[in-house]
Design a protein around this motif. Structure first.
Motif, PDB file in Angstrom:
ATOM      1  N   ARG A 115       4.921 -13.388  -5.951  1.00 19.93           N
ATOM      2  CA  ARG A 115       5.151 -12.858  -7.290  1.00 19.93           C
ATOM      3  C   ARG A 115       6.415 -13.438  -7.901  1.00 19.93           C
ATOM      4  O   ARG A 115       7.491 -13.353  -7.323  1.00 19.93           O
ATOM      5  N   ASN A 168       9.128   1.104  -0.669  1.00 14.84           N
ATOM      6  CA  ASN A 168       8.275   0.947   0.521  1.00 14.84           C
ATOM      7  C   ASN A 168       7.330   2.138   0.698  1.00 14.84           C
ATOM      8  O   ASN A 168       6.140   1.967   0.936  1.00 14.84           O
ATOM      9  N   ASN A 171       4.786   2.493  -2.014  1.00 20.65           N
ATOM     10  CA  ASN A 171       3.776   1.477  -1.805  1.00 20.65           C
ATOM     11  C   ASN A 171       2.750   1.904  -0.753  1.00 20.65           C
ATOM     12  O   ASN A 171       1.556   1.644  -0.889  1.00 20.65           O
ATOM     13  N   TYR A 174       0.376   4.253  -2.345  1.00 16.47           N
ATOM     14  CA  TYR A 174      -0.628   3.499  -3.107  1.00 16.47           C
ATOM     15  C   TYR A 174      -1.717   3.002  -2.162  1.00 16.47           C
ATOM     16  O   TYR A 174      -2.903   3.030  -2.489  1.00 16.47           O
ATOM     17  N   LYS A 192      -5.024   2.793 -11.611  1.00 17.59           N
ATOM     18  CA  LYS A 192      -3.947   1.901 -12.053  1.00 17.59           C
ATOM     19  C   LYS A 192      -3.097   2.481 -13.177  1.00 17.59           C
ATOM     20  O   LYS A 192      -1.878   2.434 -13.131  1.00 17.59           O
ATOM     21  N   ILE A 195      -0.835   5.180 -11.891  1.00 25.50           N
ATOM     22  CA  ILE A 195       0.293   4.605 -11.162  1.00 25.50           C
ATOM     23  C   ILE A 195       1.362   4.110 -12.131  1.00 25.50           C
ATOM     24  O   ILE A 195       2.552   4.424 -11.985  1.00 25.50           O
TER      25      ILE A 195
ATOM     26  N   THR B 198       7.314  -2.167  -8.461  1.00 24.12           N
ATOM     27  CA  THR B 198       6.449  -1.735  -7.358  1.00 24.12           C
ATOM     28  C   THR B 198       5.107  -1.242  -7.888  1.00 24.12           C
ATOM     29  O   THR B 198       4.047  -1.556  -7.332  1.00 24.12           O
ATOM     30  N   ALA B 199       5.161  -0.483  -8.978  1.00 25.12           N
ATOM     31  CA  ALA B 199       3.923   0.045  -9.569  1.00 25.12           C
ATOM     32  C   ALA B 199       3.069  -1.093 -10.127  1.00 25.12           C
ATOM     33  O   ALA B 199       1.853  -1.140  -9.896  1.00 25.12           O
ATOM     34  N   LYS B 201       3.052  -4.198  -9.260  1.00 29.46           N
ATOM     35  CA  LYS B 201       2.550  -4.979  -8.132  1.00 29.46           C
ATOM     36  C   LYS B 201       1.280  -4.338  -7.559  1.00 29.46           C
ATOM     37  O   LYS B 201       0.289  -5.019  -7.307  1.00 29.46           O
ATOM     38  N   ALA B 202       1.337  -3.025  -7.334  1.00 26.31           N
ATOM     39  CA  ALA B 202       0.173  -2.314  -6.785  1.00 26.31           C
ATOM     40  C   ALA B 202      -0.996  -2.371  -7.752  1.00 26.31           C
ATOM     41  O   ALA B 202      -2.151  -2.471  -7.341  1.00 26.31           O
ATOM     42  N   ALA B 203      -0.693  -2.309  -9.042  1.00 32.54           N
ATOM     43  CA  ALA B 203      -1.762  -2.298 -10.032  1.00 32.54           C
ATOM     44  C   ALA B 203      -2.421  -3.668 -10.170  1.00 32.54           C
ATOM     45  O   ALA B 203      -3.554  -3.779 -10.605  1.00 32.54           O
ATOM     46  N   GLU B 204      -1.712  -4.715  -9.763  1.00 32.78           N
ATOM     47  CA  GLU B 204      -2.224  -6.074  -9.976  1.00 32.78           C
ATOM     48  C   GLU B 204      -2.781  -6.743  -8.721  1.00 32.78           C
ATOM     49  O   GLU B 204      -3.680  -7.564  -8.803  1.00 32.78           O
ATOM     50  N   VAL B 207      -2.825  -3.885  -2.282  1.00 29.88           N
ATOM     51  CA  VAL B 207      -1.666  -3.077  -1.927  1.00 29.88           C
ATOM     52  C   VAL B 207      -1.145  -3.394  -0.529  1.00 29.88           C
ATOM     53  O   VAL B 207       0.057  -3.445  -0.296  1.00 29.88           O
ATOM     54  N   LEU B 208      -2.056  -3.647   0.373  1.00 30.42           N
ATOM     55  CA  LEU B 208      -1.656  -3.766   1.770  1.00 30.42           C
ATOM     56  C   LEU B 208      -0.665  -4.913   2.002  1.00 30.42           C
ATOM     57  O   LEU B 208       0.309  -4.775   2.733  1.00 30.42           O
ATOM     58  N   ALA B 210       1.474  -6.145   0.008  1.00 30.68           N
ATOM     59  CA  ALA B 210       2.745  -6.007  -0.692  1.00 30.68           C
ATOM     60  C   ALA B 210       3.775  -5.214   0.109  1.00 30.68           C
ATOM     61  O   ALA B 210       4.914  -5.109  -0.293  1.00 30.68           O
ATOM     62  N   GLN B 211       3.404  -4.658   1.234  1.00 27.35           N
ATOM     63  CA  GLN B 211       4.329  -3.802   1.973  1.00 27.35           C
ATOM     64  C   GLN B 211       5.535  -4.578   2.505  1.00 27.35           C
ATOM     65  O   GLN B 211       5.392  -5.616   3.133  1.00 27.35           O
ATOM     66  N   THR B 212       6.712  -4.072   2.204  1.00 28.71           N
ATOM     67  CA  THR B 212       7.960  -4.633   2.739  1.00 28.71           C
ATOM     68  C   THR B 212       8.774  -3.477   3.319  1.00 28.71           C
ATOM     69  O   THR B 212       8.310  -2.343   3.333  1.00 28.71           O
ATOM     70  N   GLY B 213       9.983  -3.767   3.790  1.00 21.31           N
ATOM     71  CA  GLY B 213      10.855  -2.688   4.232  1.00 21.31           C
ATOM     72  C   GLY B 213      11.002  -2.588   5.729  1.00 21.31           C
ATOM     73  O   GLY B 213      10.292  -3.256   6.486  1.00 21.31           O
TER      74      GLY B 213
END
Lengths: 254, 254
Positions: A115, A168, A171, A174, A192, A195, B198-199, B201-204, B207-208, B210-213
């Motif tokens: 991204r 995190n 997410n 979500y 969406k 969210i 974050t929102a 990202k999930a909407a676009e 989701v799986l 995109a997980q960080t942390g």
């Protein structure tokens, strides 16, 4: 113009490099990293190095490596005269060697490869030990971002923790929502707008008042039915601890 | 043009009224509610009633009351010839009397008084028993929204549960983030871009991925430090169950 040596080739380094390229106030003069393949991702006209013996002279050295590697990497910068900073949210300034002018340059954003990030909107948290170093970091931060915040190592640690909750963990919620929709045969796209709206609401107005849902209403029947619908025990645990915490939070308010 | 009788004076009723006012395809001809003060909030030119004896003739009757009151209120509509719908996410179609043409008209959105909602973006989940009633509900939904989704009562229940995760629970995580910032003396505004990003990202994107942390990295030191920073036991529980679930989710992926 500030001259920068960037150490690291991961996501943070790549994003910082993108934000600082073609920037009037900043010039990356060198990228150092051990991964030759990743080094090749950076601008060809840039000096790159796979060892720490050939460090160029620069105003600021940005160590953008994993938390665990900061201490090891920073040893190579013990005798440097420029300002040495790391980019970690959870590591204190003190992990850097005492012998150098040291600081922290923490971009508070979820950074992932795929991204493209508009860095002008990413808050940069800065820390230094001397006022002139603060000025230097402020100049660097202002060159790439509209939001610069001075904070101590303790404050940054708290902000990093808060970020874990709003980024995190959110997410993961979500992801669970996505799973529930998949299992029910309903497109996740239906969630969406919800969210996005929930996020905008939190960003614009006090969070506490915006709480809705069965937990804050203490709607026991719906809570019971929801728990019965969840066939993943972890998800039931998440549902329970969050509902419990929402109820206690709003009891206190009354 | 569809004629509508709206039952209820709460947030959902108010928002539906706003969305249907000055709408070419829909006309609310009456609002029924027991709260005189709240009834006064509705358009003066509208017929209003505080009892259920003077129900006007209409194409569709929208019962926008609390879940617990749907059964009671719907008894007054037993002998009506129009289509009777409720607006609840968690209640099945079957809570409405068998004797009428019945349906569900559920706007999937977080609805609160203070915030004006762009209803064209709110997905409307519809359910009916007869194809002509589906057509009627689709016409009504299309008049105020760009996204209309047919679903069964079971599917709607799952979507409502998913909404609790992505909306109510997420919102509580924002609240916790806010608290942590307050305690550290850092403005919550610093998290706003992260929340929005974050929102989005999930909407676009899926989701799986995109997980960080720290949880997904299994960064035990940071996790331990974060738990030590949290002085609220509920927040520590939330941190633990979510971290645990994130780890299991991503182990499965490997």
């Amino acid at each position: 113009m500030l001259s920068i040596v960037l150490i690291g080739t991961g996501n943070v380094a790549q994003q910082l490099h993108a934000a600082m390229s073609n920037n009037k106030g900043v010039k990356i003069i060198q990228v150092i990293g051990r991964d030759k393949k990743k080094l090749a991702l950076f601008n060809n006209s840039l000096k790159t190095a796979t060892d720490f013996e050939s460090i160029s002279d620069a105003d600021i050295y940005i160590i953008a490596v994993n938390d665990d590697s900061i201490t090891t990497v920073s040893q190579y910068f013990k005798n440097i005269s420029g300002l040495v900073v790391h980019t970690s949210g959870s590591m204190p300034l003190a992990v850097l060697p005492k012998s150098v002018r040291r600081g922290v340059f923490y971009p508070l954003q979820t950074i992932s490869k795929d991204r493209k990030i508009d860095f002008s909107k990413v808050p940069i948290c800065i820390e230094a030990e001397k006022s002139e170093d603060y000025e230097l970091l402020r100049e660097l931060a202002n060159a790439i971002s509209d939001q610069v915040q001075i904070m101590t190592s303790d404050q940054r640690k708290s902000v990093h923790l808060a970020a874990v909750f709003v980024n995190n963990f959110t997410n993961h919620l979500y992801h669970i929502g996505n799973q529930i929709c998949n299992e029910a045969g309903v497109p996740f796209t239906i969630l969406k707008q919800l969210i996005l709206e929930t996020a905008k609401k939190a960003a614009e107005s006090p969070v506490l008042n915006a709480q809705t849902g069965p937990a804050v209403r203490n709607d026991k029947l719906t809570i019971k039915e929801h728990l019965a619908l969840l066939n993943n025990k972890d998800y039931r645990d998440i549902y329970s601890v969050l509902s419990n915490s929402i109820q206690k939070t709003h009891e206190k308010k009354l």
